[in-house]
Design a protein around this motif. Structure first.
Motif, PDB file in Angstrom:
ATOM      1  N   UNK A   1       0.661  -1.323   0.031  1.00  0.00           N
ATOM      2  CA  UNK A   1       0.021   0.034   0.143  1.00  0.00           C
ATOM      3  C   UNK A   1       0.727   1.323   0.012  1.00  0.00           C
ATOM      4  N   UNK A   2       0.197   2.399  -0.376  1.00  0.00           N
ATOM      5  CA  UNK A   2       0.852   3.732  -0.170  1.00  0.00           C
ATOM      6  C   UNK A   2       0.266   4.673   0.934  1.00  0.00           C
ATOM      7  N   UNK A   3       1.035   5.619   1.510  1.00  0.00           N
ATOM      8  CA  UNK A   3       0.308   6.655   2.174  1.00  0.00           C
ATOM      9  C   UNK A   3       0.882   7.762   1.348  1.00  0.00           C
ATOM     10  N   UNK A   4      -0.035   9.027   1.028  1.00  0.00           N
ATOM     11  CA  UNK A   4       0.263  10.029   0.514  1.00  0.00           C
ATOM     12  C   UNK A   4       0.129   9.932  -1.156  1.00  0.00           C
ATOM     13  N   UNK A   5       0.014  11.063  -1.922  1.00  0.00           N
ATOM     14  CA  UNK A   5      -0.027  10.972  -3.397  1.00  0.00           C
ATOM     15  C   UNK A   5       1.080  10.798  -3.977  1.00  0.00           C
ATOM     16  N   UNK A   6       1.472   9.981  -5.072  1.00  0.00           N
ATOM     17  CA  UNK A   6       2.410   9.820  -5.799  1.00  0.00           C
ATOM     18  C   UNK A   6       2.536  10.119  -7.297  1.00  0.00           C
ATOM     19  N   UNK A   7       3.402  11.129  -7.450  1.00  0.00           N
ATOM     20  CA  UNK A   7       3.639  11.185  -9.120  1.00  0.00           C
ATOM     21  C   UNK A   7       5.047  10.692  -9.312  1.00  0.00           C
ATOM     22  N   UNK A   8       5.265  10.255 -10.939  1.00  0.00           N
ATOM     23  CA  UNK A   8       6.362   9.966 -11.327  1.00  0.00           C
ATOM     24  C   UNK A   8       7.592  11.034 -10.886  1.00  0.00           C
ATOM     25  N   UNK A   9       8.551  10.412 -10.455  1.00  0.00           N
ATOM     26  CA  UNK A   9       9.676  11.153 -10.072  1.00  0.00           C
ATOM     27  C   UNK A   9       9.769  11.580  -8.473  1.00  0.00           C
ATOM     28  N   UNK A  10       8.756  11.421  -7.924  1.00  0.00           N
ATOM     29  CA  UNK A  10       8.703  11.870  -6.635  1.00  0.00           C
ATOM     30  C   UNK A  10       9.755  10.967  -5.699  1.00  0.00           C
ATOM     31  N   UNK A  11      10.166  11.640  -4.611  1.00  0.00           N
ATOM     32  CA  UNK A  11      10.810  10.852  -3.633  1.00  0.00           C
ATOM     33  C   UNK A  11       9.902  10.272  -2.833  1.00  0.00           C
ATOM     34  N   UNK A  12      10.180   8.936  -2.454  1.00  0.00           N
ATOM     35  CA  UNK A  12       9.201   8.079  -1.618  1.00  0.00           C
ATOM     36  C   UNK A  12      10.144   7.342  -0.631  1.00  0.00           C
TER      37      UNK A  12
ATOM     38  N   UNK B   1      14.342   2.423   3.167  1.00  0.00           N
ATOM     39  CA  UNK B   1      15.050   3.075   2.189  1.00  0.00           C
ATOM     40  C   UNK B   1      14.405   4.240   1.884  1.00  0.00           C
ATOM     41  N   UNK B   2      15.083   4.934   0.997  1.00  0.00           N
ATOM     42  CA  UNK B   2      14.390   6.246   0.245  1.00  0.00           C
ATOM     43  C   UNK B   2      14.966   6.230  -1.200  1.00  0.00           C
ATOM     44  N   UNK B   3      13.939   6.511  -2.117  1.00  0.00           N
ATOM     45  CA  UNK B   3      14.280   6.423  -3.700  1.00  0.00           C
ATOM     46  C   UNK B   3      13.447   7.205  -4.414  1.00  0.00           C
ATOM     47  N   UNK B   4      13.358   6.945  -5.771  1.00  0.00           N
ATOM     48  CA  UNK B   4      12.363   7.631  -6.650  1.00  0.00           C
ATOM     49  C   UNK B   4      11.301   6.888  -6.997  1.00  0.00           C
ATOM     50  N   UNK B   5      10.135   7.431  -7.085  1.00  0.00           N
ATOM     51  CA  UNK B   5       8.969   6.504  -7.673  1.00  0.00           C
ATOM     52  C   UNK B   5       8.706   6.853  -8.860  1.00  0.00           C
ATOM     53  N   UNK B   6       8.261   5.678  -9.638  1.00  0.00           N
ATOM     54  CA  UNK B   6       7.884   5.576 -10.942  1.00  0.00           C
ATOM     55  C   UNK B   6       6.717   4.529 -11.127  1.00  0.00           C
TER      56      UNK B   6
ATOM     57  N   UNK C   1      20.320  11.413 -17.096  1.00  0.00           N
ATOM     58  CA  UNK C   1      19.483  10.640 -16.102  1.00  0.00           C
ATOM     59  C   UNK C   1      18.742   9.675 -16.835  1.00  0.00           C
ATOM     60  N   UNK C   2      18.582   8.640 -16.314  1.00  0.00           N
ATOM     61  CA  UNK C   2      17.626   7.299 -16.788  1.00  0.00           C
ATOM     62  C   UNK C   2      16.262   7.261 -15.865  1.00  0.00           C
ATOM     63  N   UNK C   3      16.036   8.052 -14.979  1.00  0.00           N
ATOM     64  CA  UNK C   3      14.869   8.099 -14.287  1.00  0.00           C
ATOM     65  C   UNK C   3      14.398   9.649 -14.207  1.00  0.00           C
ATOM     66  N   UNK C   4      13.080   9.953 -13.981  1.00  0.00           N
ATOM     67  CA  UNK C   4      12.567  11.181 -13.761  1.00  0.00           C
ATOM     68  C   UNK C   4      12.976  11.648 -12.657  1.00  0.00           C
ATOM     69  N   UNK C   5      12.934  10.765 -11.605  1.00  0.00           N
ATOM     70  CA  UNK C   5      13.585  11.331 -10.077  1.00  0.00           C
ATOM     71  C   UNK C   5      14.749  11.804 -10.269  1.00  0.00           C
ATOM     72  N   UNK C   6      15.884  11.224 -10.902  1.00  0.00           N
ATOM     73  CA  UNK C   6      17.099  11.538 -11.101  1.00  0.00           C
ATOM     74  C   UNK C   6      17.270  12.935 -11.873  1.00  0.00           C
ATOM     75  N   UNK C   7      16.561  12.977 -12.880  1.00  0.00           N
ATOM     76  CA  UNK C   7      16.486  14.169 -13.731  1.00  0.00           C
ATOM     77  C   UNK C   7      15.862  15.446 -12.888  1.00  0.00           C
ATOM     78  N   UNK C   8      15.072  15.305 -12.001  1.00  0.00           N
ATOM     79  CA  UNK C   8      14.752  16.099 -11.151  1.00  0.00           C
ATOM     80  C   UNK C   8      15.652  16.786 -10.290  1.00  0.00           C
TER      81      UNK C   8
END
Length: 400
Positions: free
Chosen positions: A30-41, A52-57, A133-140
């Motif tokens: 499950x998730x808590x909070x809204x998530x968009x591609x590239x968000x830190x989660x 851990x902490x990473x970038x969501x897609x 960058x190969x991910x939206x999160x890293x590009x941001x």
């Protein structure tokens, strides 16, 4: 700063605890909070313990992790201080790997998962950082990464160029334009690799402008090239050709289907040996056609093709392609000659590649011995817990 949270199913957290940097969608509860591609989660187990902490897609690989709780002791905030510390640590390792900067001033600073920066490549070219960058999160994170690079390198850093448009997910990538994030330098940009000059153009060249992953293998070729006739197939910018000529090769032939690559090879040969170098000839031709159309025998043959497969569905066809190519290449090796052969297809593992070359040798009817097993250099490290990062494999064969 508050981040969205992602919780894993019971029993599906073992990979993260073993420091694998990817979280797959099937492991998520499950998730808590809204998530968009590239968000830190932030990633938690089913008992709400931080992992851990990473970038969501939103995809099969749902989170690309850049920080593990077992290492940091708790959640992190990916701010300027975080990225500066991470890049400082990485650069410290590179300074040990590339010890002679007077001879080599181009290298890979960040190699994705191998450096704990999943989705990020940074190559250094004599004071210029080319970011991919190969991910939206890293590009941001690019602006923070640029500021971190400026802090880490100081006055040594002349420019930062973002070349991510073609490596990002399609829809997001279409909104991105490659360009400088800091500074600017004239192109082509001359660099040194083991004392050899190469002209780099990250705006028009493949990848970030140069194939840095073959540095050690090019140096190995030099040990076998003196007085020899050398064929460099799929030459791109002529790296193996320059090393062969510098080692005293009798003749070097460079072949690539791209006229742009042949032009770049000729420019690099001229930059090292002058416009009148007669030992080098370049051919714009399909490599298989060239091998079949010429019966010339070479003392050293280099086969360094682009990736034949980028997905598992294409692997069988790729293996057949490697077999045909290497069988034809072996036929062009003179008795007692050497074949350098490579695959950069990640889905073709080392064992499969080896067995494919065995099949090629049987088809060519050549007796072959393995002299070297080759890989990528130390500035392209492979995360012990992410073996998928070991993409480059090669063999040096002695052909009776």
């Amino acid at each position: 700063m508050t981040f969205s949270k992602l919780f894993l199913q019971a029993g599906r957290d073992e990979a993260v605890r073993r420091f694998h940097p990817w979280v797959f969608s099937r492991a998520i509860s499950r998730y808590e909070g809204g998530l968009n591609d590239g968000d830190t989660v932030e990633v938690f187990d089913h008992k709400s313990r931080y992992l851990a902490t990473g970038h969501y897609h939103n995809g099969s690989i749902t989170v690309r992790i850049f920080s593990f709780g077992a290492t940091t002791g708790g959640p992190v905030t990916p701010d300027l201080a975080f990225w500066t510390q991470k890049l400082t640590q990485i650069r410290h390792v590179r300074q040990a790997i590339i010890s002679n900067r007077e001879q080599t001033n181009c290298y890979r600073l960040v190699h994705g998962e191998g450096d704990g920066c999943t989705g990020l490549i940074i190559d250094m070219y004599k004071g210029v950082a080319v970011l991919q960058a190969h991910s939206i999160g890293m590009h941001r994170e690019r602006e923070l990464l640029t500021e971190a690079l400026k802090t880490v390198f100081g006055d040594e850093l002349k420019a930062v160029y973002d070349k991510s448009a073609d490596t990002l997910p399609d829809e997001y990538g279409k909104t991105i334009t490659n360009g400088y994030l800091f500074g600017e330098v004239p192109l082509p940009h001359p660099v040194l690799e083991n004392g050899h000059t190469f002209l780099i153009n990250w705006q028009t060249g493949q990848k970030t402008g140069f194939f840095l992953d073959q540095r050690d293998n090019r140096a190995l070729l030099a040990r076998y090239a003196q007085g020899k006739n050398v064929l460099n197939a799929f030459c791109y910018s002529g790296g193996f050709s320059v090393y062969g000529l510098a080692a005293g090769a009798k003749q070097v032939h460079s072949v690539d289907v791209s006229q742009k690559a042949i032009d770049l090879t000729n420019q690099n040969v001229a930059a090292n040996f002058g416009e009148t170098e007669t030992r080098h000839e370049a051919y714009t031709d399909d490599v298989m056609h060239f091998l079949k159309a010429h019966d010339h025998q070479y003392d050293v043959v280099v086969l360094d093709p682009p990736a034949f497969a980028k997905s598992l569905s294409a692997r069988h066809r790729a293996v057949q392609g490697y077999k045909r190519l290497n069988a034809e290449g072996l036929r062009r090796v003179a008795k007692g000659g050497i074949l350098f052969t490579f695959s950069c297809s990640q889905v073709v593992d080392r064992e499969l590649f080896y067995n494919t070359i065995v099949a090629a040798a049987i088809e060519a009817g050549r007796q072959v011995r393995v002299l070297h097993h080759l890989s990528q250099p130390a500035d392209h490290p492979v995360n012990l817990f992410h073996p998928e990062g070991g993409y480059l494999k090669g063999l040096v064969l002695w052909v009776e």
